[in-house]
Design an enzyme around this catalytic site. Structure first.
Site, PDB file in Angstrom:
ATOM      1  N   GLU A   1       0.866  -1.188   0.000  1.00 55.83           N
ATOM      2  CA  GLU A   1       0.000   0.000   0.000  1.00 55.83           C
ATOM      3  C   GLU A   1       0.895   1.227   0.000  1.00 55.83           C
ATOM      4  O   GLU A   1       2.115   1.123   0.192  1.00 55.83           O
ATOM      5  CB  GLU A   1      -0.942  -0.019   1.198  1.00 55.83           C
ATOM      6  CG  GLU A   1      -2.068  -1.036   1.033  1.00 55.83           C
ATOM      7  CD  GLU A   1      -3.120  -0.944   2.115  1.00 55.83           C
ATOM      8  OE1 GLU A   1      -3.985  -0.065   2.038  1.00 55.83           O
ATOM      9  OE2 GLU A   1      -3.069  -1.749   3.061  1.00 55.83           O
TER      10      GLU A   1
ATOM     11  N   HIS B   1      -9.364   9.690   2.482  1.00 61.40           N
ATOM     12  CA  HIS B   1      -8.951   8.591   1.591  1.00 61.40           C
ATOM     13  C   HIS B   1      -9.201   9.019   0.152  1.00 61.40           C
ATOM     14  O   HIS B   1     -10.259   9.539  -0.162  1.00 61.40           O
ATOM     15  CB  HIS B   1      -9.742   7.322   1.926  1.00 61.40           C
ATOM     16  CG  HIS B   1      -9.115   6.081   1.372  1.00 61.40           C
ATOM     17  ND1 HIS B   1      -9.047   5.831   0.033  1.00 61.40           N
ATOM     18  CD2 HIS B   1      -8.511   5.033   1.982  1.00 61.40           C
ATOM     19  CE1 HIS B   1      -8.432   4.668  -0.167  1.00 61.40           C
ATOM     20  NE2 HIS B   1      -8.097   4.162   1.014  1.00 61.40           N
TER      21      HIS B   1
ATOM     22  N   ARG C   1      -1.213   9.329   1.243  1.00 61.15           N
ATOM     23  CA  ARG C   1      -2.644   9.576   1.013  1.00 61.15           C
ATOM     24  C   ARG C   1      -3.023  11.033   0.890  1.00 61.15           C
ATOM     25  O   ARG C   1      -3.841  11.411   0.066  1.00 61.15           O
ATOM     26  CB  ARG C   1      -3.425   9.032   2.201  1.00 61.15           C
ATOM     27  CG  ARG C   1      -3.939   7.705   1.921  1.00 61.15           C
ATOM     28  CD  ARG C   1      -4.755   7.173   3.019  1.00 61.15           C
ATOM     29  NE  ARG C   1      -4.696   5.740   2.804  1.00 61.15           N
ATOM     30  CZ  ARG C   1      -5.206   4.852   3.595  1.00 61.15           C
ATOM     31  NH1 ARG C   1      -5.806   5.223   4.683  1.00 61.15           N
ATOM     32  NH2 ARG C   1      -5.124   3.584   3.309  1.00 61.15           N
TER      33      ARG C   1
ATOM     34  N   HIS D   1     -11.781   9.732   6.252  1.00 62.93           N
ATOM     35  CA  HIS D   1     -11.558   8.299   6.471  1.00 62.93           C
ATOM     36  C   HIS D   1     -11.075   7.974   7.880  1.00 62.93           C
ATOM     37  O   HIS D   1     -11.525   7.009   8.484  1.00 62.93           O
ATOM     38  CB  HIS D   1     -10.529   7.832   5.439  1.00 62.93           C
ATOM     39  CG  HIS D   1     -10.229   6.378   5.473  1.00 62.93           C
ATOM     40  ND1 HIS D   1     -11.193   5.416   5.274  1.00 62.93           N
ATOM     41  CD2 HIS D   1      -9.051   5.712   5.672  1.00 62.93           C
ATOM     42  CE1 HIS D   1     -10.632   4.214   5.349  1.00 62.93           C
ATOM     43  NE2 HIS D   1      -9.346   4.370   5.603  1.00 62.93           N
TER      44      HIS D   1
ATOM     45  N   ARG E   1      -1.577   9.035   8.941  1.00 60.95           N
ATOM     46  CA  ARG E   1      -1.393   7.611   9.261  1.00 60.95           C
ATOM     47  C   ARG E   1      -0.899   6.817   8.058  1.00 60.95           C
ATOM     48  O   ARG E   1      -1.393   6.966   6.943  1.00 60.95           O
ATOM     49  CB  ARG E   1      -2.733   7.035   9.723  1.00 60.95           C
ATOM     50  CG  ARG E   1      -2.715   5.550  10.001  1.00 60.95           C
ATOM     51  CD  ARG E   1      -4.082   5.083  10.428  1.00 60.95           C
ATOM     52  NE  ARG E   1      -5.043   5.296   9.382  1.00 60.95           N
ATOM     53  CZ  ARG E   1      -5.550   4.343   8.606  1.00 60.95           C
ATOM     54  NH1 ARG E   1      -5.180   3.078   8.765  1.00 60.95           N
ATOM     55  NH2 ARG E   1      -6.428   4.615   7.680  1.00 60.95           N
TER      56      ARG E   1
ATOM     57  N   SER F   1      -3.826   1.013  11.417  1.00 64.23           N
ATOM     58  CA  SER F   1      -4.772   1.216  12.523  1.00 64.23           C
ATOM     59  C   SER F   1      -5.360  -0.079  13.074  1.00 64.23           C
ATOM     60  O   SER F   1      -5.666  -0.147  14.262  1.00 64.23           O
ATOM     61  CB  SER F   1      -5.879   2.193  12.148  1.00 64.23           C
ATOM     62  OG  SER F   1      -6.313   1.961  10.865  1.00 64.23           O
TER      63      SER F   1
HETATM   64  P1  FAD Z   1     -14.224   0.927  15.597  1.00 65.37           P
HETATM   65  O1  FAD Z   1     -13.837  -0.311  14.905  1.00 65.37           O
HETATM   66  O2  FAD Z   1     -14.838   1.995  14.795  1.00 65.37           O
HETATM   67  O3  FAD Z   1     -15.202   0.545  16.780  1.00 65.37           O
HETATM   68  C1  FAD Z   1     -15.828   1.551  17.537  1.00 65.37           C
HETATM   69  C2  FAD Z   1     -16.916   0.893  18.343  1.00 65.37           C
HETATM   70  O4  FAD Z   1     -17.475   1.825  19.252  1.00 65.37           O
HETATM   71  C3  FAD Z   1     -18.081   0.387  17.511  1.00 65.37           C
HETATM   72  O5  FAD Z   1     -18.453  -0.848  18.039  1.00 65.37           O
HETATM   73  C4  FAD Z   1     -19.160   1.439  17.745  1.00 65.37           C
HETATM   74  O6  FAD Z   1     -20.464   0.949  17.583  1.00 65.37           O
HETATM   75  C5  FAD Z   1     -18.896   1.768  19.201  1.00 65.37           C
HETATM   76  N1  FAD Z   1     -19.415   3.045  19.649  1.00 65.37           N
HETATM   77  C6  FAD Z   1     -19.288   4.274  19.071  1.00 65.37           C
HETATM   78  N2  FAD Z   1     -19.902   5.198  19.846  1.00 65.37           N
HETATM   79  C7  FAD Z   1     -20.415   4.547  20.920  1.00 65.37           C
HETATM   80  C8  FAD Z   1     -21.141   4.941  22.059  1.00 65.37           C
HETATM   81  N3  FAD Z   1     -21.507   6.207  22.284  1.00 65.37           N
HETATM   82  N4  FAD Z   1     -21.524   3.999  22.938  1.00 65.37           N
HETATM   83  C9  FAD Z   1     -21.192   2.698  22.757  1.00 65.37           C
HETATM   84  N5  FAD Z   1     -20.499   2.270  21.694  1.00 65.37           N
HETATM   85  C10 FAD Z   1     -20.103   3.184  20.796  1.00 65.37           C
HETATM   86  N6  FAD Z   1      -7.463   0.333   8.889  1.00 65.37           N
HETATM   87  C11 FAD Z   1      -6.484  -0.561   8.626  1.00 65.37           C
HETATM   88  O7  FAD Z   1      -5.541  -0.693   9.401  1.00 65.37           O
HETATM   89  N7  FAD Z   1      -6.561  -1.327   7.506  1.00 65.37           N
HETATM   90  C12 FAD Z   1      -7.586  -1.236   6.613  1.00 65.37           C
HETATM   91  O8  FAD Z   1      -7.618  -1.961   5.631  1.00 65.37           O
HETATM   92  C13 FAD Z   1      -8.610  -0.291   6.871  1.00 65.37           C
HETATM   93  N8  FAD Z   1      -9.659  -0.159   6.029  1.00 65.37           N
HETATM   94  C14 FAD Z   1     -10.700   0.658   6.379  1.00 65.37           C
HETATM   95  C15 FAD Z   1     -11.832   0.674   5.580  1.00 65.37           C
HETATM   96  C16 FAD Z   1     -12.936   1.420   5.948  1.00 65.37           C
HETATM   97  C17 FAD Z   1     -14.153   1.442   5.078  1.00 65.37           C
HETATM   98  C18 FAD Z   1     -12.887   2.172   7.159  1.00 65.37           C
HETATM   99  C19 FAD Z   1     -14.068   2.974   7.581  1.00 65.37           C
HETATM  100  C20 FAD Z   1     -11.759   2.167   7.941  1.00 65.37           C
HETATM  101  C21 FAD Z   1     -10.662   1.407   7.572  1.00 65.37           C
HETATM  102  N9  FAD Z   1      -9.512   1.357   8.354  1.00 65.37           N
HETATM  103  C22 FAD Z   1      -8.514   0.473   8.056  1.00 65.37           C
HETATM  104  C23 FAD Z   1      -9.460   2.067   9.634  1.00 65.37           C
HETATM  105  C24 FAD Z   1      -9.773   1.068  10.746  1.00 65.37           C
HETATM  106  O9  FAD Z   1     -10.796   0.215  10.326  1.00 65.37           O
HETATM  107  C25 FAD Z   1     -10.208   1.763  12.017  1.00 65.37           C
HETATM  108  O10 FAD Z   1      -9.344   2.812  12.333  1.00 65.37           O
HETATM  109  C26 FAD Z   1     -10.198   0.783  13.188  1.00 65.37           C
HETATM  110  O11 FAD Z   1     -10.945  -0.349  12.846  1.00 65.37           O
HETATM  111  C27 FAD Z   1     -10.758   1.463  14.417  1.00 65.37           C
HETATM  112  O12 FAD Z   1     -10.955   0.508  15.404  1.00 65.37           O
HETATM  113  P2  FAD Z   1     -11.585   0.950  16.795  1.00 65.37           P
HETATM  114  O13 FAD Z   1     -11.748  -0.279  17.593  1.00 65.37           O
HETATM  115  O14 FAD Z   1     -10.804   2.061  17.355  1.00 65.37           O
HETATM  116  O15 FAD Z   1     -12.989   1.576  16.391  1.00 65.37           O
HETATM  117  C1  SIN Z   2      -7.707   0.734   2.330  1.00 69.45           C
HETATM  118  O1  SIN Z   2      -7.943  -0.463   2.156  1.00 69.45           O
HETATM  119  O2  SIN Z   2      -7.393   1.518   1.428  1.00 69.45           O
HETATM  120  C2  SIN Z   2      -7.805   1.284   3.699  1.00 69.45           C
HETATM  121  C3  SIN Z   2      -6.562   1.019   4.415  1.00 69.45           C
HETATM  122  C4  SIN Z   2      -6.450   1.902   5.612  1.00 69.45           C
HETATM  123  O3  SIN Z   2      -7.198   2.846   5.776  1.00 69.45           O
HETATM  124  O4  SIN Z   2      -5.548   1.642   6.406  1.00 69.45           O
END
Ligand code: FAD
Ligand code: SIN
Length: 528
Positions: free
Chosen positions: A116, A231, A277, A338, A373, A378
């Protein structure tokens, strides 16, 4: 005061993405755990993560090279101790995930790593082609289900922290429209990012920055909130969702074309489509302006069709639903919000400035991502820092006798309502996209500040519906992002000011102190 049901536990986790679930698994070894989450357990950004998880485990890679690539992407603002922890502990967290049943894609018996942007090695592990997050979420939920002392509370939205200003004793939670108080000896905020604050975003509907806003209201220190990652390649088609087209598609040879079919990225950066990015997003915007168009194209039609279907099955199927065949058609794309690099300021063990409150994942800011990032860092961050926050919460948990059971909020007598919530939500999202988006300047930021300031009285009541609470959270966090962007008079990483394009003088962290009555103070912590 309305008598609220009270639940008492050892540890409270808010959020069930990769960070919250990994923290829960750690904490289950030391006491009773409650995991509250706003929707179904799996609904999170984690569930939709496509490209993969970056980890230095291939024969051609080294932890030191992953470290250097992360620092370079962060544009001089990564906290090096936090990056070191990430890259050094990453391989063990991934090996553990594989032991728990994660099935990453392989070439024969060896793990398959993709490339990537801004990675100098192929180091991104992926699962089922482009469903990496879904696989990680599946394995973590299965693991959590093995622990009888982890109580899962889906469809439960945290409203505010229970705090006396010195310590955190848990949170008020809206459980199926009923407020309950959950008291805990340690609370871990893992609520993810703030993508929904912007009109165009890859983030799911739950990403309304709730945890950040709760921390802001409790006066917890925040850091670098102006750094929002956009993104570059998100589907742009009428009536289609803002669906991500993974960076891995460019890693596998996809190219960007303007509406005249011309490749343009090499005009902006020597790394072309695999430039960082922020550079690719701004280059796309510049090309859209030049060609007076709403989008550019991601083109993979020169690659083998069978390979594409196998490598990106979810993206292939989703695009087909909108009459776009990635093996034959150029895909219209434009950037979207993103990832939130800033967040609740933590040390490398997830400790926040409020005793008893810990934070991990996208809601937190360890400084690991700096101003931008590195792709796919992440999911790894969630695993590494989720586990670390869990361990610190065990070590620093309050004693049972310290829990302030008498604290409460006065609901019932004081409930407010907000008219036209959906309109206001759209208004905030448009404002942030247009005025605090990819390219910012004094004029746009001043307009956003004023508009958000005017919204404050509308969202400052006590609410007991999800929509109202989310809007309040969005406005509270939007204000902090806008203030931090307004006060950073230079450009670095994902923060770009057309009126201050220079990087000079930009090597500082914004340390944000939320105060009484919505006051926001920002101090600069200079680097080096
Ligand atoms: P999240 O996975 O967002 O979880 C947050 C949780 O908190 C959820 O369960 C939500 O429902 C809950 N929540 C929110 N507010 C409240 C509240 N008030 N009360 C109770 N619960 C609540 N990163 C990578 O490293 N590789 C990738 O390939 C990649 N692809 C991505 C693709 C997409 C489409 C997106 C959107 C992001 C991507 N990212 C990627 C970024 C990565 O997915 C996120 O940064 C990471 O998953 C965040 O994890 P987290 O546990 O911090 O939060
Ligand atoms: C992607 O698949 O392009 C998302 C990867 C990322 O946000 O880390």
């Amino acid at each position: 005061m309305t008598v609220m049901e009270t639940i008492v536990t050892d540890f409270l986790i808010i959020g069930s993405g990769v960070a919250g679930l990994r923290a829960a698994i750690e904490l289950a070894q030391a006491g009773d755990v409650v995991v509250v989450t706003k929707d179904e357990m799996a609904e999170s950004s984690t569930e939709y993560a496509q490209g993969g998880v970056a980890v230095a485990m291939s024969d051609e890679d080294e932890v030191g090279i992953h470290f250097e690539d992360t620092l370079k992407a962060g544009d001089g603002l990564c906290r090096e101790d936090a990056v070191r922890v990430l890259v050094e502990e990453g391989p063990e967290r991934i090996a553990e995930l594989i032991r728990w049943g994660a099935e990453f894609d392989r070439q024969g018996s060896k793990l398959d790593f993709t490339l990537e942007a801004a990675h100098s090695r192929r180091r991104v592990l992926h699962a089922h082609g482009d469903s990496t997050g879904k696989e990680i979420e599946r394995v973590l939920i299965k693991r959590v289900q093995c622990f009888e002392n982890i109580r899962r509370m889906p469809f439960s939205m945290s409203m505010d922290l229970v705090t006396d200003g010195e310590s955190c004793f848990g949170a008020y939670v809206l459980q199926k429209q009923r407020p309950v108080k959950i008291l805990a000896r340690a609370t871990v905020l893992a609520t993810g990012g703030a993508g929904q604050l912007f009109a165009r975003t890859t983030n799911p509907r739950v990403a309304t920055s709730d945890g950040m806003a709760m921390a802001i209201r409790a006066g917890v220190l925040m850091e670098d909130m102006e750094f929002i990652q956009f993104h570059p390649t998100v589907l742009y088609a009428p009536s289609a969702p803002q669906f991500l087209l993974s960076e891995a598609m460019r890693g596998e040879g996809g190219v960007l074309l303007n509406i005249y079919g011309e490749r343009f990225m090499k005009n902006y950066h020597p790394d072309g489509e695999l430039a960082p990015r922020d550079v690719v997003s701004r280059s796309i915007i510049s090309e859209m302006v030049k060609t007076k168009s709403t989008h550019v194209y991601l083109d993979l039609t020169h690659l083998d069709g069978e390979f594409l279907k196998r490598r990106f099955p979810r993206i292939y199927r989703t695009c087909l639903n909108y009459d776009l065949d990635i093996t034959r058609d150029r895909i219209p794309v434009s950037p979207a919000a993103h990832y939130t690099m800033g967040g609740i300021k933590t040390d490398t063990e997830g400790r926040t400035s409020l005793r008893g409150l810990f934070s991990a994942g996208e809601v937190a800011c360890t400084g690991v991502h700096g101003a931008n990032r590195l792709a796919s860092n992440s999911l790894l961050e969630g695993l590494v820092y989720g586990a670390r926050a869990g361990r610190a919460a065990i070590d620093d948990a309050l004693k049972e006798g310290e829990l302030q059971t008498a604290l409460g909020i006065n609901l019932g007598d004081n409930l407010s309502t907000i008219e036209n919530i959906e309109n206001l939500r759209t208004q905030v999202r448009r404002l942030m996209w247009e005025k605090v988006g990819i390219i910012r300047c004094n004029e746009s930021l001043s307009k956003a500040r004023k508009a958000l300031e005017e919204l404050i009285p509308t969202v400052s009541g006590q609410y007991v519906t999800k929509q109202e609470l989310e809007l309040k959270n969005m406005v509270n966090t939007a204000r902090v992002i806008t203030e931090a962007a307004y006060h950073r008079l230079c450009s670095i990483g994902a923060h770009y000011r057309s009126d201050y394009p220079e990087k000079e003088g930009c090597y500082f962290h914004s340390i944000i102190k939320p105060g009484e009555g919505g006051k926001i103070e920002i101090e600069r912590e200079f680097v080096g």
